[in-house]
Motif scaffolding. Structure first.
Motif: not given
Length: 82
Positions: A44-61
């Motif tokens: 669950v922790g890795s899943f949350l980290a991965l989702v946050g990382l993908v969202l952060g990459c999407d927001v920053t371009g």
């Protein structure tokens, strides 16, 4: 045309990348939390980290590919380990 030598290397590195990406990084991030199911907490922790990382990459371009995700998860695991 992709190199044939890189094709087998990608398949060789896929299992360790999946294990590290979905279990080790979450375990290192949530190492100080007591849990009756540490493997579930790690997933669950890795899943949350991965989702946050993908969202952060999407927001920053930043382009979302294997290199940025692997580097981001490694960085998060290192920070969680400290």
């Amino acid at each position: 045309m992709p190199s044939p030598t890189l094709d087998w290397l990608h398949w060789l590195l896929l299992p360790p990348a999946l294990v590290f990406g979905f279990f080790v990084s979450g375990r290192l991030i949530f190492l100080r939390l007591p849990s009756p199911l540490p493997w579930a907490t790690a997933f669950v922790g890795s899943f949350l980290a991965l989702v946050g990382l993908v969202l952060g990459c999407d927001v920053t371009g930043v382009p979302i590919n294997l290199h940025t995700l692997a580097g981001g998860l490694t960085g998060l695991a290192f920070v969680g380990w400290l």
